[in-house]
Structure formats: C-alpha cells, structure tokens
Design a protein around this motif. Structure first.
Motif, PDB file in Angstrom:
ATOM      1  N   CYS A  33       1.275   9.031  -3.294  1.00  0.00           N
ATOM      2  CA  CYS A  33       0.644   7.876  -3.852  1.00  0.00           C
ATOM      3  C   CYS A  33       1.729   6.957  -4.702  1.00  0.00           C
ATOM      4  CB  CYS A  33      -0.432   7.968  -4.778  1.00  0.00           C
ATOM      5  SG  CYS A  33      -0.108   8.366  -6.391  1.00  0.00           S
ATOM      6  N   ASN A  85      -3.906   5.598   1.147  1.00  0.00           N
ATOM      7  CA  ASN A  85      -2.640   4.925   1.317  1.00  0.00           C
ATOM      8  C   ASN A  85      -2.844   4.294   2.792  1.00  0.00           C
ATOM      9  OD1 ASN A  85      -1.166   5.143  -1.223  1.00  0.00           O
ATOM     10  ND2 ASN A  85      -1.164   7.372  -0.546  1.00  0.00           N
ATOM     11  N   THR A  99       2.465   4.698   3.342  1.00  0.00           N
ATOM     12  CA  THR A  99       2.841   5.032   2.274  1.00  0.00           C
ATOM     13  C   THR A  99       4.314   4.585   1.806  1.00  0.00           C
ATOM     14  OG1 THR A  99       3.889   7.209   3.329  1.00  0.00           O
ATOM     15  CG2 THR A  99       1.664   7.288   2.017  1.00  0.00           C
TER      16      THR A  99
END
Length: 489
Positions: A178, A232, A235
């Motif tokens: 994240c 996500n 990413t």
C-alpha cells in the motif's frame, strides 16, 4: 517604484512570451538544472526587493533563468515516479481558471464543470455509482476517503467521531504494497499509523486474501473498531492490481468499509485486456484516482469518490463562521422567486469545501474537463494501452537478453528489471551505481525500487508524450552501461 497597472492590460502579451519559453523547454535540448546551477542560482538568490523590477523584467527573468532550469518530469523519457508534465489542454484550462475563477466555489461555469468532470471521471473509471470531490493529490484523496470510512464505522457504534473524537481504537487493513499515505491518513485521523494492519502479499505484490480474512477474524473479538479494508488498483511499486473482487467480498462479509486506492492505476480499466481485474469496484464504498497522473492534468488534481457524499459532509463540515452567514441565499426553506439565484454570488454552488479538508481550493475539474474534451474517452484509452504496451515490450526485451533479468512482470505500465552478469558480486550495489550513471546521462530517467529484497530499475510509463521507441532506447542504455561497468571491474 513600479506599479502593477501596466500588467492589467498586457496579460496576453506576457502569456505569449512565457508560452514561447515553455515551447522551447519542452524540446528538452537543454541540460539538467544542476549542470550549471551556480550560474543561475546566484542570479536568482538576491535580497528581498525593496523596489520591484516591474512585470517586463520579471517575465524576462522567468524566461531566461527559471524556465530553462526547470524539472525533468515533463521529459518524455522521464519514467521515474508516477507523475508527469501537464498536457497543453490542462495548462490552458488551469491558467484560465487561475484568472477567471481563482476559487472553485460560487455559481459559475467553473463550479458547474467541477461536478460535470467528476461525473465524467467516475464514468470512465467504472464507478459511475459514486460521487466525488477533488483535492490536491493522492495523499489528501486517501485522507478524505478514510475520513469517510472512520465516520461510517463509528456512527455504526452510535458516535460522531468528527464532532466528539474517537471512543475506541480503530483498525485499517492494507497490504504491504500500500502507499504510505494510508498510514499517514490513519495518523492524521487519530486512528494511529500503528493501527494500520499490514497484510502480506504474494510474490507478485498482490494482497494475500487468505491472510486478510484471517486478520479480520482474529480482530473480531477485540475491542477495536474495524474501519476499512484498502485494496490497490495499481500499486505504486510494481503496478499490480490486488484481487479486488475477493477483497470486496471479504469486506462485505464483515461489513467493513471497502476502499480502493486507484491513484495511479484506476484508469487502467480502459485497457480491455485488464478489465476483468477491476471486477469488484462496484462494491467499493470509496475510490480514489489522480488525474495528474495518467490523465496528464497539471499536478495538484486528485479525486475521491464515495457512495454517500453526505457522509463526507458530516466528517469534514466546518462550524459556522460569521463572515459567511448570510453571504448567500438560503434556499432550502424558501423557494420563492426572490430567493432564486440571480447572481453568481447568490449561491456558493456545490459545497466541496464541506466534503474535504480544503476551504480555499482552485478549480481542478476544469483541467479534467479540458483533457477529456480534447481527446475523449477513446483518446485516453489509446494512451493507456500504449503505455501498458511499453511495459510489456520492456518485459519482452529484458526476458530475451542474457544480461537482463525481469524482477517484476508488467501488468499495468510498470516493469522492473536489472542488469546481471556472473562477475557481479553485489547486484544491488551494482544496480544502484548503474542507475546513477544512467540518470547522469540525462537521456533516460527511470527510478529504482526493491522487489522481494532485490534492487531493480523501475520505469513507469504514464506521460502523454511517452512513445514506444523509448523502451528500446532505455534497454540499450542499460545494456551499454552494464557492459562498461563489468569490463572495468
């Protein structure tokens, strides 16, 4: 002493002069700003002016000293970070707004376009069921989304966290890939950075859904408010898309707010080859996307979309202020003709200042509107596909060369690779030095990242000016420098 009266009637002239300088800058035939920094720095670094030099000399300094020594970010060969130079339509629209509508509120065409562009953006990103608000970037966009999540979670417990503060510890679930703004948002919102529970990923960098499910179940018996699950959609590190649908199902099962961070990768849904990976977006309670990334807006444009925008108003509304009371017509209780807006100052327009953390804010939607008016949905789709193709071509070229190794394959527009040779003792150190030599040449400008502990060269293709032939140029440059380095050992 100079006055500013002459400036008023000559804006077009000065914009034209600045425009010529920017056109020259965008040819990228100039050296990097630090190449001759001593020359321009000492000319700019002067004491506070007592008397102004006037607009003519100011424009001259901008053209001669400042613009030529700007950032490499707009360069088509810049692929270091997920940011890019604004397209022409974005520059023009943002400039127009800075003069004609310095703030995004009041009942004007700019305020109207703010909402229209949000609707367009939601539609093209596959979240037409959500409503949005613009902010300055992914940091604030995530903060707003998680502020909504916090409000929702604690309201279910019978509390108003925005008004009364937190009553019990809260937890956010996010993967180890994240963006770090998730932790910062937790800190700012009073949840605490340490209360972001990091969920491991698979080798490709996607959230492990079994680990997520186990973490939620293990926390269910504790006195902790489960605030949000974050997935996500692209990413930052490797451009990977989490298993959105599976994560959405887990969040729904446990009645936890489901947030999708698509700051970079959400527009990737326009690539039909990847569309299935975005399945589950329809279940999101909030989603973010940054138009100043893949759309090519000027930096400072992000959007947060939520199912219930009134929830954001409860999370971020301001207390009454005397200087605003009575400044606009109160229409909610009186719909008579004398209460209908007849002037732009009769109405603040859509109250975006109550949906986020900014009162003063520029009109950001005008840039998104201009970009989509210029190239349309199909034009943006072609750009997304081209950039994804660039990463796939890089993966193909690197896989085929004996001295290159792919460390993370291309899913969106990122591919991580490195130079390898049996003579290299420390590959991470070698890659670091190779990358620094590559950057100093000022031709190809990727960044580096760690992939499962290994340092990789990480180009990310999102710039509107980036073209397919740049991939082969980067690969050839890495091979050339790698050979030079190994031969000199």
């Amino acid at each position: 002493m100079k006055t500013d009266k002459a400036e008023i009637n000559h804006l077009a002239k000065y914009l034209q002069e600045i425009g010529h300088s920017l056109d020259n800058f965008l040819k990228f035939k100039h050296p990097d700003a630090l190449t001759d920094s001593q020359n321009w720095q000492h000319k700019i670094e002067q004491p506070l002016p007592l008397d102004g030099i006037g607009i003519d000399k100011l424009v001259q300094e901008l053209n001669q000293l400042v613009i030529p020594n700007g950032s490499p970010v707009p360069n088509p060969n810049f692929s270091a970070f997920i940011t890019t130079g604004a397209t022409t339509s974005s520059v023009l629209a943002t400039t127009a707004a800075s003069v004609a509508s310095p703030q995004r509120y009041l009942k004007t065409a700019f305020n109207f376009i703010e909402e229209l562009s949000l609707l367009w953006l939601a539609e093209l990103c596959g979240v037409a069921n959500l409503r949005g608000v613009y902010s300055s970037g992914g940091s604030v966009a995530n903060l707003i989304a998680l502020g909504g999540a916090r409000q929702s979670a604690y309201e279910k417990l019978g509390y108003d966290p925005a008004a009364d503060g937190l009553t019990s510890p809260g937890i956010i679930y996010a993967s180890e890939e994240c963006h770090h703004t998730i932790q910062r948002s937790a800190g700012v919102l009073g949840l605490g950075r340490k209360n972001v529970q990091i969920i491991p990923c698979d080798k490709l960098g996607r959230m492990d859904v079994r680990a997520l499910s186990q973490a939620i179940k293990s926390n269910a018996t504790l006195n902790r408010c489960q605030v949000a699950v974050v997935a996500n959609a692209g990413t930052t590190n490797r451009g990977m898309i989490d298993p959105v649908y599976e994560i959405a199902c887990i969040a729904r099962e446990h009645e936890i707010w489901f947030h999708v961070d698509g700051a970079y990768g959400l527009p990737g849904i326009l690539d039909d080859r990847l569309k299935e990976k975005y399945k589950g977006l329809e279940h999101a309670d909030s989603v973010i996307v940054d138009p100043h990334k893949w759309l090519g807006a000027a930096v400072g444009v992000a959007a947060t979309f939520v199912k219930d925008r009134e929830l954001l108003q409860r999370a971020f509304t301001q207390e009454p202020a005397d200087y605003l009371e009575g400044s606009a017509l109160a229409q909610q209780d009186n719909h008579s003709s004398d209460k209908e807006p007849a002037h732009s100052m009769d109405d603040f327009g859509i109250p975006y200042f109550d949906y986020g953390v900014e009162l003063s804010a520029p009109c950001r939607g005008i840039a998104v509107w201009a970009i989509l008016k210029e190239i349309g949905l199909y034009g943006l789709k072609q750009r997304i596909i081209r950039h994804n193709e660039m990463a796939r071509l890089l993966e193909k070229l690197a896989s085929a060369h004996p001295n290159l190794e792919v460390l993370s394959p291309a899913e969106l527009s990122i591919c991580c690779f490195r130079y390898v040779d049996a003579s290299i003792k420390d590959l991470n150190q070698f890659t670091q030095v190779l990358h620094r030599r590559l950057i100093r040449e000022n031709q190809f400008l990727p960044s580096t990242t760690k992939v499962n502990g290994e340092l990789a060269i990480r180009p990310c293709y999102i710039g509107a000016r980036a073209e397919l032939e740049q991939v082969e140029g980067l690969v050839n440059a890495v091979i050339r420098i790698g050979k030079e380095m190994t031969h000199s050992q």
